[in-house]
Design an enzyme around this catalytic site. Structure first.
Site, short mmCIF file in Angstrom:
data_model
loop_
_atom_site.label_atom_id
_atom_site.label_comp_id
_atom_site.label_asym_id
_atom_site.label_seq_id
_atom_site.Cartn_x
_atom_site.Cartn_y
_atom_site.Cartn_z
N HIS A 199 18.66 35.52 52.79
CA HIS A 199 18.06 34.43 52.01
C HIS A 199 18.82 33.14 52.27
O HIS A 199 19.90 33.15 52.85
CB HIS A 199 18.22 34.69 50.50
CG HIS A 199 17.39 35.78 49.98
ND1 HIS A 199 17.79 36.58 48.92
CD2 HIS A 199 16.17 36.23 50.33
CE1 HIS A 199 16.86 37.47 48.67
NE2 HIS A 199 15.86 37.27 49.50
N ALA B 92 15.89 33.31 42.65
CA ALA B 92 14.88 34.37 42.62
C ALA B 92 15.42 35.76 42.33
O ALA B 92 14.64 36.65 42.01
CB ALA B 92 14.12 34.38 43.95
N TYR B 93 16.74 35.97 42.45
CA TYR B 93 17.26 37.33 42.30
C TYR B 93 18.44 37.47 41.34
O TYR B 93 18.61 38.51 40.72
CB TYR B 93 17.70 37.88 43.67
CG TYR B 93 16.55 38.18 44.59
CD1 TYR B 93 15.92 39.42 44.56
CD2 TYR B 93 16.09 37.24 45.50
CE1 TYR B 93 14.86 39.71 45.40
CE2 TYR B 93 15.03 37.51 46.35
CZ TYR B 93 14.43 38.75 46.30
OH TYR B 93 13.38 39.02 47.14
N MET B 94 19.28 36.45 41.23
CA MET B 94 20.51 36.60 40.46
C MET B 94 20.25 36.71 38.96
O MET B 94 19.45 35.96 38.40
CB MET B 94 21.44 35.41 40.71
CG MET B 94 22.10 35.39 42.08
SD MET B 94 23.17 36.82 42.37
CE MET B 94 24.26 36.73 40.96
#
Length: 314
Positions: free
Chosen positions: A265, A273-275
């Site tokens: 990424h 978007a993920y953390m």
């Protein structure tokens, strides 16, 4: 929701900017509360009240590289962040069961579907690669874990290198050393004589979904967990090895950059978007660095999970 086209602070019903929206349209109230970045082009604002916008998608625009950027309301972001916290804890709680499944089936002498599922799950929990739907391979040649072919596997006496181009044309490369438990199973599965054959030729999307369902999670949950797990491992390693230690802010930025490189990424996408934000808030505490420096990684991970769990329970 109706899409309205934005230009110079005005809204239009068409992308040629010929038909302006009436001044009493509720979307104008939304514009009073948000700031649309000036570098965005082809901006679309969604027709809704400000109250509705708090929990929904507000506007979309293209950045300088042509990528569409999505901007959501505050409540939507809070709900999304809380969901990531729950996913992180849920996957952590089933990792032992997943590893038991892998250990049981990877010892098989045959390369049947359960053996392939075990190798698939081992690779996914090591590298957290995107799933790889067949339709994406057909539409734009995007490769994921399920759509890996023998040609993507390069074997040498000391290591195996996995190379492929994934989403957004990002090149990925993963190295499996001979000492790694994945080396022999992957070697057994690879057929150099059939480069166009799928590596997991006895699996399908349905079989993988059925397998992952038994653990009460989704395949994409593993990737969300993986990004946070990788961040935590890198953070713990940095605290142990970097000297002198930078400020927590700089340490977090360094760790996010390292994590993004591993999972393929940009740092901003990894963070946005993920953390899990609870994890990011936790490691910002300067006093927490002293705790990290005195723990093993498993102890550190357990402390983080307990903290995230208490946050979600609260």
């Amino acid at each position: 929701m109706r899409a309205l086209f934005y230009k110079d602070g005005k809204l239009f019903t068409d992308n040629n900017f010929l038909n302006p929206v009436s001044d009493d349209n509720p979307a104008y109230e939304v514009l009073q509360h948000v700031k649309i970045p000036t570098h965005l082009t082809d901006v679309v604002v969604y027709e809704q009240t400000w109250e509705e916008a708090l929990t929904r998608l507000i506007f979309v625009g293209s950045d300088s590289k042509g990528r569409r950027q999505y901007f959501y309301g505050k409540m939507h972001i809070q709900n999304r962040n809380a969901k990531r916290d729950r996913i992180f804890v849920r996957v952590y709680n089933v990792m032992k069961r997943i590893n038991c499944f892998i250990n049981k089936n990877i010892k098989k002498s045959s390369t049947d579907s359960n053996y392939q599922l075990a190798v698939f799950m081992l690779m996914e929990t090591m590298f957290f690669i995107r799933f790889g739907k067949m339709k994406y391979l057909k539409e734009n040649e995007t490769v994921g874990l399920l759509t890996l072919k023998n040609k993507h596997i390069e074997i040498s006496p000391d290591e195996i290198v996995i190379k492929f181009v994934g989403k957004d044309k990002v090149s990925h490369e993963f190295v499996v050393h001979k000492s790694n438990r994945l080396y022999k199973p992957l070697l057994k599965l690879t057929d150099d004589s059939s480069p166009e054959e799928f590596l997991f030729n006895k699996l399908s999307e349905r079989k993988v979904y059925e397998c992952i369902k038994q653990f009460g999670i989704r395949i994409k949950d593993l990737r969300t967990y993986g990004v946070n797990y990788t961040f935590l491992y890198n953070f713990w390693t940095n605290v142990k090895s970097v000297s002198p230690l930078p400020s927590p802010k700089k340490l977090i930025a360094l760790t996010i950059k390292q994590t993004a490189e591993v999972v393929g990424h940009t740092p901003s996408i990894s963070k946005r978007a993920y953390m899990a934000t609870t994890i990011l808030e936790m490691v910002k505490d300067k006093n927490f660095l002293d705790v990290v420096s005195k723990t093993t990684f498993d102890e550190f991970l357990s402390i983080v999970v307990d903290h995230v769990k208490s946050s979600t329970d609260g």
